[in-house]
Design a protein around this motif. Structure first.
Motif, PDB file in Angstrom:
ATOM      1  N   THR A  80      34.835  42.779  42.564  1.00  0.00           N
ATOM      2  CA  THR A  80      35.365  44.150  42.555  1.00  0.00           C
ATOM      3  C   THR A  80      34.803  44.986  41.409  1.00  0.00           C
ATOM      4  O   THR A  80      34.612  46.202  41.565  1.00  0.00           O
ATOM      5  CB  THR A  80      36.896  44.130  42.489  1.00  0.00           C
ATOM      6  N   GLU A  81      34.540  44.373  40.275  1.00  0.00           N
ATOM      7  CA  GLU A  81      33.953  45.123  39.161  1.00  0.00           C
ATOM      8  C   GLU A  81      32.553  45.596  39.524  1.00  0.00           C
ATOM      9  O   GLU A  81      32.159  46.730  39.221  1.00  0.00           O
ATOM     10  CB  GLU A  81      33.910  44.251  37.908  1.00  0.00           C
TER      11      GLU A  81
ATOM     12  N   ARG B 294      32.658  48.654  41.739  1.00  0.00           N
ATOM     13  CA  ARG B 294      32.814  49.913  41.003  1.00  0.00           C
ATOM     14  C   ARG B 294      31.480  50.371  40.420  1.00  0.00           C
ATOM     15  O   ARG B 294      31.150  51.559  40.425  1.00  0.00           O
ATOM     16  CB  ARG B 294      33.864  49.747  39.904  1.00  0.00           C
TER      17      ARG B 294
END
Length: 379
Positions: A60-61, A64
């Motif tokens: 998920t990082e 982003r």
């Protein structure tokens, strides 16, 4: 009409080579979705080149971070469930599963249950959950087209024969890796760089180390059992250093059909993407008159015990192949980090297998639980 493809693991070795094939055959294929774990820099380059409607980013990082590339025309799906979501998109015809590890199991099953044909380059799906994968394919009528050169070869040699009773045995060929002629003493001093220097094939690090230990061939034995409905006794491994014959099928009348080709993974990838058709290859064929002699020899189970461990795991069945796979992944990672020696890889795997009581006919949750438990035990 173009075949619409989702590539799970597009930034890995197989995924990149698949995109190279698709680029050369743009009139035949359309890329609908691409995924990566966290390599968003390469993923962004692929998106710019192939314009997929969707991308999946497991980390998920990293998802982003992908937003910084300004590729607003592509929908981003992130998190661990993104592989399943993209594998089941209604507009996808074929799912190429090229992720590494147990992460390929759930999206493979999901794609098959959704009625998608699957080009399978993920060994772990069949090793850890072969009965679940094959049951999903049977129920939906979807086809699994193997991408590994060896299973692609068997798949092609068995064209027109769906009855394993007509087969005496299949021969999975192995180059023998970089240490084919090493003694057991030599193998104790193998370095990471030496193990990553495969003589014939260009592959990812995990598969390259597995090739050096012959675990790769052991995993392929388990795959062949599930893919083709073969017994342990019907699956043999033979060392073939030239890597020209990619595998052979011996029928009950004694005739042997072999599939031969250049050592280029784009060939089985092209076949898997285009099946049931064949497309003219830009890679070229073999020059039979210029080839060196083709030789074959039996593997040494004593110097390469990983192969014997794979046969043992298949014989025990149940969750034992999942234990074999998980332990191998951890051991290879530790070797790559310099934490254990080359010859400690099979020792760690054997210890994990001895510590586990196999659970027969496991469901998906049981397989994933056992996989997690073994990894936690060995880390």
């Amino acid at each position: 009409m173009k075949k619409r493809i989702a590539i799970l693991g597009s930034t890995g070795s197989i995924g990149q080579q698949a995109l190279n094939v698709i680029y050369q055959y743009a009139e035949n294929f359309e890329v609908v979705a691409l995924t990566t774990n966290r390599n968003v820099e390469l993923l962004a380059q692929q998106v710019k080149a192939f314009h997929p409607s969707y991308v999946g980013i497991v980390d998920t990082e990293s998802a982003r971070e992908f937003g910084n590339y300004g590729l607003s025309d592509t929908e981003v799906i992130s998190g661990k469930d993104c592989l399943v979501k993209l594998a089941t998109l209604p507009e996808v015809d074929l799912v190429l599963v090229a992720v590494v590890g147990i992460a390929g199991l759930e999206p493979t099953i999901a794609a098959l249950e959704a009625g998608k044909n699957v080009a399978l380059a993920n060994k772990e799906s069949l090793v850890a959950g072969g009965h679940l994968v094959m049951e999903a394919a049977r129920k939906s009528g979807s086809r699994i087209i193997p991408v590994d050169s060896e299973h692609s070869a068997i798949f092609q040699c068995m064209a027109g024969c769906d009855d394993p009773r007509r087969i005496n045995r299949v021969y999975l060929t192995a180059s023998g890796g970089p240490f084919r002629n090493y003694t057991k003493e030599d193998l104790r001093h193998v370095t990471v760089n030496e193990a990553l220097n495969h003589p014939n094939w260009k592959m990812g690090k995990k598969v390259t180390i597995d090739s050096a230990t012959l675990m790769n061939k052991g995993l392929e034995v388990i795959e062949a059992h599930w893919l083709f409905g073969l017994s342990i006794e019907q699956i043999k491994v033979v060392i073939h250093p030239q890597s020209i014959v990619h595998s052979m099928v011996e029928y009950i009348d004694g005739s042997i059909i072999a599939q031969m080709g250049k050592t280029d993974m784009r060939l089985p990838i092209l076949y898997a993407l285009s099946w049931p058709e064949r497309l003219e290859s830009t890679i070229g064929g073999l020059d039979l008159a210029a080839m060196e002699p083709l030789t074959f020899e039996m593997p040494d189970f004593d110097r390469f015990p990983c192969l014997a461990l794979a046969y043992k795991a298949l014989e025990i069945g149940g969750t034992m192949p999942a234990v074999l796979n998980a332990a191998d992944e951890v051991a290879v990672e530790k070797f790559l980090k310099g934490e254990i020696s080359f010859m400690e890889i099979p020792v760690m795997i054997e210890q994990a297998m001895k510590s586990h009581k196999a659970i027969q006919n496991p469901d998906l949750n049981t397989i994933l639980r056992v996989d997690h438990s073994i990894r936690r035990q060995l880390m």
